[in-house]
Scaffold this active site. Structure first.
Site, mmCIF file in Angstrom:
data_model
loop_
_atom_site.group_PDB
_atom_site.id
_atom_site.type_symbol
_atom_site.label_atom_id
_atom_site.label_comp_id
_atom_site.label_asym_id
_atom_site.label_seq_id
_atom_site.Cartn_x
_atom_site.Cartn_y
_atom_site.Cartn_z
ATOM 1 N N ARG A 48 0.509 -13.200 35.736
ATOM 2 C CA ARG A 48 -0.603 -12.848 34.846
ATOM 3 C C ARG A 48 -1.839 -12.659 35.706
ATOM 4 O O ARG A 48 -1.826 -12.925 36.903
ATOM 5 C CB ARG A 48 -0.792 -13.857 33.703
ATOM 6 N N ALA A 50 -5.198 -9.644 35.740
ATOM 7 C CA ALA A 50 -5.196 -8.179 35.685
ATOM 8 C C ALA A 50 -4.681 -7.500 36.968
ATOM 9 O O ALA A 50 -3.743 -6.692 36.923
ATOM 10 C CB ALA A 50 -6.599 -7.688 35.323
ATOM 11 N N ASP A 239 -10.590 -8.318 32.536
ATOM 12 C CA ASP A 239 -9.333 -7.597 32.307
ATOM 13 C C ASP A 239 -9.572 -6.117 32.063
ATOM 14 O O ASP A 239 -8.727 -5.286 32.377
ATOM 15 C CB ASP A 239 -8.579 -8.215 31.129
ATOM 16 N N ASN A 249 -12.389 -10.312 28.788
ATOM 17 C CA ASN A 249 -11.822 -11.307 29.695
ATOM 18 C C ASN A 249 -11.226 -12.433 28.839
ATOM 19 O O ASN A 249 -11.298 -12.409 27.605
ATOM 20 C CB ASN A 249 -12.885 -11.836 30.663
HETATM 21 O O1 MRU Z 1 -3.856 -13.954 30.111
HETATM 22 P P1 MRU Z 1 -4.148 -13.898 31.578
HETATM 23 O O2 MRU Z 1 -3.897 -15.177 32.284
HETATM 24 O O3 MRU Z 1 -3.473 -12.718 32.234
HETATM 25 O O4 MRU Z 1 -5.711 -13.624 31.659
HETATM 26 C C1 MRU Z 1 -6.315 -13.514 32.904
HETATM 27 C C2 MRU Z 1 -7.787 -13.334 32.843
HETATM 28 O O5 MRU Z 1 -8.378 -13.257 31.795
HETATM 29 C C3 MRU Z 1 -8.496 -13.164 34.150
HETATM 30 O O6 MRU Z 1 -9.800 -13.653 34.058
HETATM 31 C C4 MRU Z 1 -8.559 -11.668 34.518
HETATM 32 O O7 MRU Z 1 -7.298 -11.074 34.420
HETATM 33 C C5 MRU Z 1 -9.084 -11.464 35.892
HETATM 34 S S1 MRU Z 1 -7.959 -12.039 37.121
HETATM 35 C C6 MRU Z 1 -8.575 -11.645 38.631
#
Ligand code: MRU
Length: 348
Positions: A48, A50, A239, A249
């Site tokens: 997980r 982005a 994201d 995000n």
């Molecule tokens: O649901 P997730 O864990 O994939 O969410 C991740 C986030 O919200 C992060 O803050 C975002 O992807 C940036 S990661 C560099």
């Protein structure tokens, strides 16, 4: 010692993902042999963050190409289009997924007249390039962002934006790392980040491994710390960022941004340019993923919500650009007016 966490590695013909569902207790790898394995891994949160899911999807499309090269060329392209669509649908909010798949599709288009083995080889090279570049990009975000971190700063962050959420090093956590590498004395508060606990499990794990002082708090403690003047700086990841700077995000980010505005705490977003969706005028067009109720009703298999009770479980929220003091990218820090600032990144 500074450790570079790598969420993924392609070797021996398969994709190795650190299974992020099991950290910090177990360090296990989830092996992807097919693009369907990759789709599963993204949808089920094995991987997980982005940038990490973008690079993972690129390798997913390469695995599909390896499998389909036995077909006639026309069928190969048809099947690849199908595979790309399936990967694209694995998670809806982070635009890095679509961005990485587009890069792979561009290679297929450019090389369409070549033999299939040559196309497959080029796809592997492109996936490797996406993964390699990500670490460089994060280091650059870190170099720009660390200028915002004062000696002795207490920083609040949300979710996990480190080496695990990217191919390595991290975005918001990359800024924190970069400041620490410069021997700045810092302290990090990590929101636990319900319901997946990316902050408590993953951010705390990464920071502790590197010896960066970290305190984990439940999400609702943040307001008290901010009001009491205990936080100097808030840095989060993203994201998807619309052209006007509105940022999707992890759920809870918007609440932090409102607190930051109210109590005059600098609030920054750290993200690569690939997280900017230039096709969207503003954040209202961003699809916010809703995840299964069980993520809220159960904690590690134990039911905590009575049977039959409704649950609302959005995985992300939208922070309006007015709440953001700056967006730290690999090409520099962009401040309001965001429309012009972000657009200028396309040209660099
Ligand atoms: O649901 P997730 O864990 O994939 O969410 C991740 C986030 O919200 C992060 O803050 C975002 O992807 C940036 S990661 C560099």
């Amino acid at each position: 010692m500074l450790v570079i966490f790598k969420s993924l590695e392609f070797k021996e013909g398969k994709l190795f993902l650190i299974d992020q569902r099991k950290l910090p207790g177990e360090k296990e790898y989830f092996l992807c042999h097919t693009y369907q394995d990759v789709e599963y891994a993204i949808a089920r949160m094995v991987v997980r963050g982005a940038p990490a899911i973008g690079a993972t999807a690129a390798y997913g499309l390469y695995l599909a190409a390896k499998e389909f090269q036995k077909h006639a060329k026309r069928d190969f392209f048809l099947k690849m289009r199908e595979a790309s669509y399936i990967l694209l649908k694995s998670r809806p909010t982070a635009v890095n997924l679509a961005w990485a798949l587009k890069r792979m599709e561009r290679i297929m288009e450019e090389e369409q007249d070549k033999d299939l083995p040559e196309i497959v080889k080029r796809l592997k090279e492109e996936a490797d390039k996406i993964a390699r570049e990500d670490i460089e990009i994060n280091r650059s975000i870190g170099r720009y962002g660390r200028e915002l971190v004062a000696e002795g700063a207490v920083i609040l962050t949300h979710c996990n934006t480190g080496g695990l959420a990217t191919v390595g090093y991290g975005t918001a956590l990359g800024v924190i790392r970069a400041a620490y590498e410069r021997d700045k004395k810092i302290h990090v508060y990590a929101n636990e980040t319900r319901p997946w606990l990316q902050g408590a499990r993953l951010t705390a794990f990464e920071l502790r491994e590197e010896g960066i002082p970290v305190t984990v708090i439940i999400d609702s403690v943040a307001a008290t710390l901010i009001r009491d003047g205990k936080i100097d700086l808030i840095i989060v990841g993203a994201d998807r960022i619309a052209s006007n700077g509105d940022t999707a995000n992890k759920i809870g980010t918007f609440m932090l941004s409102e607190l930051a505005k109210n109590y005059h705490v600098p609030f920054y977003v750290a993200a690569p340019v690939s997280t900017i969706d230039f096709e969207l005028d503003n954040g209202s067009e961003i699809e916010i993923e809703e995840r299964a109720p069980e993520e809220v009703t159960h904690i590690q298999g134990i039911q905590i919500v009575p049977d039959g009770v409704d649950v609302y479980n959005p995985a992300f929220d939208l922070t309006p650009h007015e709440n953001i003091d700056g967006i730290i990218t690999e090409k520099g820090i962009i401040r309001a007016p965001y429309k012009e600032g972000l657009a200028s990144l396309k040209q660099i």
